[in-house]
Design a protein around this motif. Structure first.
Motif, PDB file in Angstrom:
ATOM      1  N   UNK A 175       0.396  -1.411   0.090  1.00  0.00           N
ATOM      2  CA  UNK A 175       0.011   0.140  -0.295  1.00  0.00           C
ATOM      3  C   UNK A 175       0.846   1.266   0.283  1.00  0.00           C
ATOM      4  N   UNK A 176       1.800   1.317   0.062  1.00  0.00           N
ATOM      5  CA  UNK A 176       3.087   2.369   0.120  1.00  0.00           C
ATOM      6  C   UNK A 176       3.231   2.782  -0.933  1.00  0.00           C
ATOM      7  N   UNK A 177       3.307   2.512  -2.687  1.00  0.00           N
ATOM      8  CA  UNK A 177       3.266   2.901  -3.569  1.00  0.00           C
ATOM      9  C   UNK A 177       4.219   4.423  -3.672  1.00  0.00           C
ATOM     10  N   UNK A 179       6.897   6.026  -5.323  1.00  0.00           N
ATOM     11  CA  UNK A 179       6.615   6.399  -7.353  1.00  0.00           C
ATOM     12  C   UNK A 179       7.450   4.918  -8.056  1.00  0.00           C
ATOM     13  N   UNK A 185       0.346  -2.618  -8.442  1.00  0.00           N
ATOM     14  CA  UNK A 185      -0.490  -2.340  -9.218  1.00  0.00           C
ATOM     15  C   UNK A 185      -0.572  -4.270 -10.177  1.00  0.00           C
ATOM     16  N   UNK A 189      -3.437  -5.042  -3.000  1.00  0.00           N
ATOM     17  CA  UNK A 189      -3.232  -4.109  -1.741  1.00  0.00           C
ATOM     18  C   UNK A 189      -2.223  -5.490  -0.886  1.00  0.00           C
ATOM     19  N   UNK A 365       4.601   4.635 -11.171  1.00  0.00           N
ATOM     20  CA  UNK A 365       4.173   6.695 -11.720  1.00  0.00           C
ATOM     21  C   UNK A 365       5.462   7.664 -12.200  1.00  0.00           C
TER      22      UNK A 365
END
Lengths: 460, 219
Positions: A175-177, A179, A185, A189, A365
């Motif tokens: 859940x840390x995302x 970049x 993805x 999660x 990202x």
């Protein structure tokens, strides 16, 4: 009826393969190292770097050519980006998230190729000849929550690759995302595995005399947080494992990887300090030694905060070895920011650092940003930081000379002149012996010499 | 309701604030979130998704997100065209750009935003009316001050770089240089990365410890 699985990527994928094999073997398939003689070929894909994705395309192209010569079924699972899934569905016969591994026999039996497996697992009274409906499956898969069936996956008994070292998954997803990373993805999660199952698996490994057990997850120290109080926390889990060790009367070491500094509490460090079986080796990925780069990476900690964690480790577990991960040449990284990372290398005095030159990771990202640090600059920074690491690592290793360490013997070195092993702190040791009966055992070794990244010694 | 994955939410409407910024309102469906968190969303069935901070308050029974239309954007342009009843696929809530419960009534906050980076602060300020805060919002012109009347008098300060109609003429960084910050203030920065980097340096120079600095970058 033979099968072969190609595993790409990290320890998580290797651990997943240990659970994939028994599922396939229960269908009557036998493992082969030779892809050409397999009638079932699978890939555990990795999407961390474009290179790994390219490997999948190259291999499936080869396999699809083999289909002109024989009856062959192919599947893909593992870390697959949503954007690749549609393409994979056109190339592979079966594509599924790892969480649905339990359903693989059903998918194979429904595919339409007559195999002992399809006869063994007829569906709904069917004859096993119905064509697997890719479109329907795709639609279903698109709607499925990526980790919805992960608990079923964890129920599968793994077939461990090694008789003395094992990976135990405790958590899946992230859940840390950050970049630079696409894991949220591809793996979905954060979902924690029930602690009871983890404890049972570890207990069974202890009974079988396993010496090195690594708890695996993308963010191991956020273990339990997704259960909102209905599951024990990561330190709670470590404490239970520590108690198992105490009661076992056996010698073994339990590691974990990877933790996120944001969730690294003092309590985790206190528990490691308190229990002898919890290995005194901590892998704490810093990624960059510059606050602004960390902001851009969305890491959610500062160098100062990271430093406080290191201080606590040094205070409570002075003998602990410290490992890290670092990315050099991340988008926008200036010379000054890189110098801050070099400073961190010395300030935190790492035993080992896994240094990577930044490359765009599809789906992350940062893959939407211009990769503006030139390749030559990344390479140069990589070499400079490696030289810094050589210094910190060599200094640690030198201090080991003359001392005796417990070492897990892992095998003969390539040339066959020495045994190789790892200390509890995961420092490579060359042992002057060729007695392979010691492989898989923990022995005492007196260190006599050192190099930048390893030490050598005599058995005592 | 815990973290939701691939869940379909119905659109209630799109409210245009400027030609290129708008609020998408959708059903809340009982979602529990912490003000400052974000959602990862896109059109239903579309693999492209992006992160958007929640703009609405805890006490609202809907979810709002503030969107800036991006040139060549794969998601923002589609969101602009949404109609009531359309479906959005939502993952979340996620993120740690939040304030601690124990700080709400005891600490002083400085929120620094550029453009739509005001999104999480709108949610935080609206959800905790007792909060002691100042919100500095950097924008190019008055139109981009969005819904500034939602904040109590004296809390919101617009820093407008291209006209004189703001509370302050210039960038947020100019404002910070002229109005030094008490180092005990908890500073939250949200918006484009260059503003965050510059503000970060200024605040550090003014003695704000990095433990009091929290950033959420909008890319």
């Amino acid at each position: 009826m033979k099968y072969h699985v190609l595993t790409l990527g990290c320890q998580m994928n290797m651990s997943d393969t240990e659970r994939t094999k028994p599922v396939i073997e229960r269908m009557g398939y036998e493992w082969t190292d030779n892809e050409d003689e397999a009638s079932l070929l699978g890939i555990l894909a990795c999407s961390v770097r474009q290179k790994a994705i390219d490997k999948v395309y190259s291999r499936i192209s080869k396999w699809n050519k083999l289909k002109n010569k024989k009856n062959l079924l192919t599947f893909a699972t593992g870390c697959i980006l949503p954007s690749d899934k549609d393409r994979f569905l056109k190339l592979f016969d079966i594509v599924f998230p790892m969480s649905e591994l339990n359903e693989l026999p059903e998918m194979i039996s429904q595919y339409g190729i007559v195999t002992p497996a399809s006869l063994k697992f007829p569906q709904n009274g069917g004859n096993g000849h119905e064509k697997f409906n890719v479109k329907e499956f795709n639609e279903k898969a698109a709607l499925l929550k990526l980790n919805e069936h992960i608990p079923d996956f964890w129920h599968i008994s793994p077939s461990y690759k090694s008789p003395f070292e094992a990976f135990v998954p405790i958590q899946n997803g992230c859940d840390k995302f950050c970049t630079f990373c696409a894991v949220p993805f591809t793996r979905g999660r954060e979902v924690s595995r029930p602690s009871e199952e983890i404890i049972n698996e570890i207990q069974s490994l202890i009974e079988r005399d396993y010496k090195s057990i690594t708890l695996l997850g993308q963010n191991v120290n956020s273990y339990g947080l997704d259960k909102k109080g209905e599951e024990i926390s990561f330190p709670g889990l470590l404490r239970k494992i520590g108690e198992l060790g105490k009661n076992s009367g056996k010698e073994f070491w339990v590691y974990f990887t990877s933790p996120h500094p944001r969730d690294m509490s003092d309590e985790v460090i206190e528990v490691i300090a308190a229990y002898p079986h919890l290995a005194k080796q901590i892998h704490l990925p810093i990624q960059s030694g510059d606050d602004k780069v960390l902001i851009r990476m969305n890491r959610k900690y500062s160098v100062e905060k990271y430093g406080e964690i290191v201080k606590t480790i040094r205070r409570l577990i002075p003998e602990a070895t410290l490992f890290t991960d670092i990315i050099v040449g991340f988008t926008g990284e200036t010379d000054e920011q890189f110098e801050n990372t070099r400073k961190a290398m010395y300030d935190f005095n790492y035993n080992m650092a896994y240094i990577a030159q930044y490359s765009q990771r599809p789906g992350a990202v940062s893959s939407r940003w211009i990769d503006d640090v030139r390749h030559e600059v990344k390479k140069e920074r990589f070499h400079r930081l490696t030289r810094d690491l050589e210094k910190t690592s060599a200094a640690h290793n030198k201090l080991m000379i003359g001392k005796t360490y417990r070492v897990l013997v892992r095998g003969l070195e390539r040339k066959g002149d020495f045994l190789s092993g790892l200390t509890e702190g995961r420092i490579n040791v060359r042992i002057s012996s060729t007695d392979i009966s010691l492989v898989g055992k923990i022995v005492g070794v007196k260190i006599t010499s050192s190099t930048d990244f390893s030490v050598a010694g005599e058995m005592i | 309701m815990e973290v939701t994955i691939n869940t379909i939410f119905a659109v209630q409407g799109v409210r245009h604030l400027t030609d290129s910024s708008y609020i998408v309102r959708m059903d809340r469906k009982g979602m529990i979130f912490v003000p400052g968190q974000n959602l990862n969303l896109g059109l239903a069935g579309d693999p492209e998704k992006r992160d958007y901070s929640i703009y609405s308050r805890l006490q609202d029974n809907f979810l709002d997100i503030l969107v800036k239309e991006v040139d060549d954007g794969l998601v923002s342009k589609k969101l602009k065209k949404l109609k009531p009843g359309d479906s959005i696929e939502v993952d979340g809530p996620f993120g740690f750009f939040t304030i601690k419960d124990e700080d709400i009534s005891t600490k002083k906050f400085l929120f620094i935003a550029s453009g739509t980076g005001i999104g999480p602060f709108h949610s935080i300020a609206g959800s905790y009316p007792e909060l002691n805060y100042k919100l500095i919002h950097g924008v190019r012109n008055r139109k981009e001050t969005y819904e500034k009347d939602h904040y109590p008098a004296g809390r919101y300060i617009s820093c407008i770089s291209k006209d004189k109609k703001g509370d302050f003429r210039g960038r947020v960084t100019d404002y910070l240089r002229q109005n030094p910050v008490d180092p005990d203030t908890l500073c939250y920065l949200c918006g484009n990365v260059n503003m965050i980097y510059d503000a970060f340096d200024i605040l550090k120079e003014q003695g704000v410890p990095s433990g009091n600095l929290h950033a959420e970058v909008y890319f």
